[in-house]
Design a protein around this motif. Structure first.
Motif, PDB file in Angstrom:
ATOM      1  N   VAL A  17     -10.241  22.425  -2.866  1.00  0.00           N
ATOM      2  CA  VAL A  17      -9.254  21.349  -2.874  1.00  0.00           C
ATOM      3  C   VAL A  17      -9.960  19.997  -2.777  1.00  0.00           C
ATOM      4  N   LYS A  18      -9.468  19.011  -3.526  1.00  0.00           N
ATOM      5  CA  LYS A  18     -10.009  17.655  -3.491  1.00  0.00           C
ATOM      6  C   LYS A  18      -9.020  16.732  -2.803  1.00  0.00           C
ATOM      7  N   THR A  19      -9.508  15.817  -1.962  1.00  0.00           N
ATOM      8  CA  THR A  19      -8.652  14.894  -1.218  1.00  0.00           C
ATOM      9  C   THR A  19      -8.951  13.454  -1.605  1.00  0.00           C
ATOM     10  N   VAL A  20      -7.890  12.677  -1.889  1.00  0.00           N
ATOM     11  CA  VAL A  20      -8.018  11.236  -2.131  1.00  0.00           C
ATOM     12  C   VAL A  20      -7.047  10.511  -1.213  1.00  0.00           C
ATOM     13  N   ASP A  21      -7.140   9.185  -1.158  1.00  0.00           N
ATOM     14  CA  ASP A  21      -6.397   8.427  -0.146  1.00  0.00           C
ATOM     15  C   ASP A  21      -4.936   8.163  -0.480  1.00  0.00           C
ATOM     16  N   SER A  22      -4.552   8.193  -1.745  1.00  0.00           N
ATOM     17  CA  SER A  22      -3.187   7.781  -2.082  1.00  0.00           C
ATOM     18  C   SER A  22      -2.611   8.615  -3.212  1.00  0.00           C
ATOM     19  N   GLY A  41       0.815  -1.211   0.000  1.00  0.00           N
ATOM     20  CA  GLY A  41       0.000   0.000   0.000  1.00  0.00           C
ATOM     21  C   GLY A  41       0.847   1.258   0.000  1.00  0.00           C
ATOM     22  N   ASP A  42       0.203   2.391   0.239  1.00  0.00           N
ATOM     23  CA  ASP A  42       0.920   3.647   0.371  1.00  0.00           C
ATOM     24  C   ASP A  42       1.820   3.570   1.600  1.00  0.00           C
ATOM     25  N   ALA A  43       2.782   4.491   1.682  1.00  0.00           N
ATOM     26  CA  ALA A  43       3.778   4.421   2.760  1.00  0.00           C
ATOM     27  C   ALA A  43       3.137   4.414   4.142  1.00  0.00           C
ATOM     28  N   GLY A  44       2.164   5.286   4.360  1.00  0.00           N
ATOM     29  CA  GLY A  44       1.502   5.330   5.661  1.00  0.00           C
ATOM     30  C   GLY A  44       0.798   4.032   5.989  1.00  0.00           C
ATOM     31  N   GLU A  45       0.101   3.471   5.011  1.00  0.00           N
ATOM     32  CA  GLU A  45      -0.592   2.197   5.195  1.00  0.00           C
ATOM     33  C   GLU A  45       0.401   1.074   5.456  1.00  0.00           C
TER      34      GLU A  45
END
Length: 359
Positions: free
Chosen positions: A210-215, A70-74
Motif C-alpha cells: 500500500v502507498k500513502t500520500v497526504d491528501s 487544504g484537506d479537511a483535516g488540515e
C-alpha cells in the motif's frame, strides 16, 4: 503595481480594513455600493455554481468569499489554531470523523439553522446546534475498470480482498492524520476488524505494498490511474481511497461522455461520512454567517451540490441529478462508528497507524 504593494493591499483586504487609496480604494461612493461580504472557510474540494452564490448575494446583500484551506483535516487544524480569531465567518467541511475535535476545541458557536427540520434527525448529532449537517457520502476504494479488464483481473470488492497477493502494489490511500478520506478509511477498517484486529489488517496492507500520500487530491489526481476518465491520469495505481460518488465525476469530465463510468466502487470497503458547517467563534460577520448556513441547507444549494462536490444532499426535499442516479453507487451497508467512540479512539489510533504504516 509592484509585488510588495500588491501583497500589502491583499493583506489589507484580507484583514477587512478599509481599502487604502493607494490600493485603488479612494472611491468611497463605490465602496458603499459594493455588497458586504461573508467568508466561508472550507477544504479544497468545496465548490458551488456561480449563479447559486449570486442568488445568495441578491437575496441577502452579502457576497460569499470562499477561503480554501487544504484537506479537511488540515483545514480543521488551522481553525483550532486560530480559535477566537478565525479566518472567516463559517466553516464548512468538518465531518463526523473530526467533529469531536472541533467541538471540544470550541471553534463554533450555537446557531439553529432555519429549515433544520428538513434534515433527518439521525444526522443532527449535535443537540447544541453548533454544527449543521450539509452533505453525506461514503468513503470507498475506487478502481480503474480498464486496468482490471486489460489484466483480466476481478476488481477487489472487500477489505479482505485488498490484502490479497493479486492486488499487491495497486492501492494508494491517504494519511489519516492529514486527510478526511484517509481517516474515514482507517476508521472503516477499525469498524470492520475491531479494536484488536485492525492493526493486523494494516500490517497485511503494508506487506502488500500500500502507498500513502497526504491528501485526496494527490492520491486521486496524481497517483490513481483512472482519474479524469483516464485522459489526464499521471499515476499507475488502479486502486484509490475516494468516494462512492466519484464515478459520476469521471463521466462528467470525460470527452465525449461515456455510457458507463470508467471507474467502479469496491462496495465492501465503505465508511459513511457526514459533513457539517458551523458559525465560527469570533466571526466578524455573524449575521451573514447565519444567513449563509441557512442557505447551505436551502433546496437551491442542496440541489446544486451533487454535481459540484459529488456528495449527497442531506435535506429530504433535495433532488439528485440524473448523472448521479445513473452512474453513482448506493451503499446499503457501509461501515459506521459511534461519534463517542471516534472521539475516544481517533487520536490514539492515528498514532498507532503512523507508527505501523509510515515507519
Amino acid at each position: 503595481m509592484n509585488t510588495q504593494k500588491t501583497a500589502a493591499c491583499a493583506l489589507v483586504a484580507a484583514l477587512g480594513i478599509t481599502t487604502l487609496a493607494a490600493c485603488g480604494g479612494s472611491d468611497k461612493g463605490a465602496e458603499s455600493r459594493a455588497p458586504k461580504s461573508v467568508t466561508l472557510v472550507s477544504h479544497d474540494s468545496f465548490n458551488a455554481s456561480k449563479e447559486v452564490l449570486a442568488e445568495f448575494t441578491q437575496k441577502t446583500g452579502f457576497k460569499v468569499n470562499v477561503l480554501k484551506s487544504g484537506d479537511a483535516g488540515e483545514a480543521v487544524n488551522k481553525e483550532i489554531l486560530t480559535k477566537g480569531s478565525p479566518q472567516g465567518d463559517v466553516f464548512f467541511g468538518v465531518d463526523n470523523t473530526l467533529l469531536s475535535r472541533a467541538l471540544d476545541n470550541g471553534i463554533f458557536v450555537p446557531y439553529e439553522a432555519k429549515g433544520l427540520d428538513r434534515i433527518p434527525a439521525e444526522l443532527r448529532v449535535d443537540k447544541e446546534h453548533r454544527v449543521t449537517p450539509i452533505d453525506s457520502g461514503d468513503i470507498c476504494v475506487n478502481y480503474d475498470k480498464k486496468y482490471f479488464a486489460d489484466k483480466k483481473l476481478t476488481p477487489p470488492q472487500s477489505f479482505d480482498d485488498l490484502a490479497k497477493p493479486e492486488y499487491k502494489n495497486l492501492l494508494v490511500v491517504e494519511n489519516p492524520e492529514r486527510s478526511s478520506p484517509g481517516l474515514g478509511f482507517m476508521l472503516g477498517t477499525a469498524a470492520r476488524y475491531g479494536d484488536a484486529g485492525w492493526q493486523d489488517y494494516w500490517k497485511k496492507l503494508k506487506a502488500n505494498g500500500v502507498k500513502t500520500v497526504d491528501s485526496w487530491e494527490l492520491a486521486y489526481n496524481q497517483e490513481f490511474s483512472g482519474s479524469a476518465g483516464g485522459k489526464k491520469a499521471k499515476g499507475d495505481r488502479p486502486l484509490v481511497v475516494s468516494y462512492a460518488s466519484s464515478p459520476p465525476v469521471e463521466v462528467l469530465y470525460s470527452e465525449p461522455q461515456p455510457k458507463e463510468a470508467p471507474t467502479g466502487v469496491s462496495t465492501g470497503t465503505c465508511f459513511r461520512q457526514t459533513e457539517f458547517a458551523g458559525l465560527l467563534n469570533g466571526a466578524k460577520n455573524p449575521e451573514g454567517g447565519k444567513l449563509l448556513i441557512d442557505f447551505l441547507i436551502s433546496k437551491k444549494f442542496q440541489d446544486d451540490m451533487p454535481l459540484q462536490m459529488f456528495v449527497n444532499p442531506v435535506t429530504e426535499d433535495a433532488t439528485l441529478p440524473a448523472l448521479f442516479t445513473q452512474h453513482g453507487v448506493v451503499i446499503d451497508k457501509p461501515q459506521t462508528m459511534a461519534p463517542a467512540k471516534i472521539a475516544e479512539k481517533r487520536d490514539q489510533w492515528i498514532q498507532q497507524w503512523s507508527s505501523l504504516v509510515l515507519k
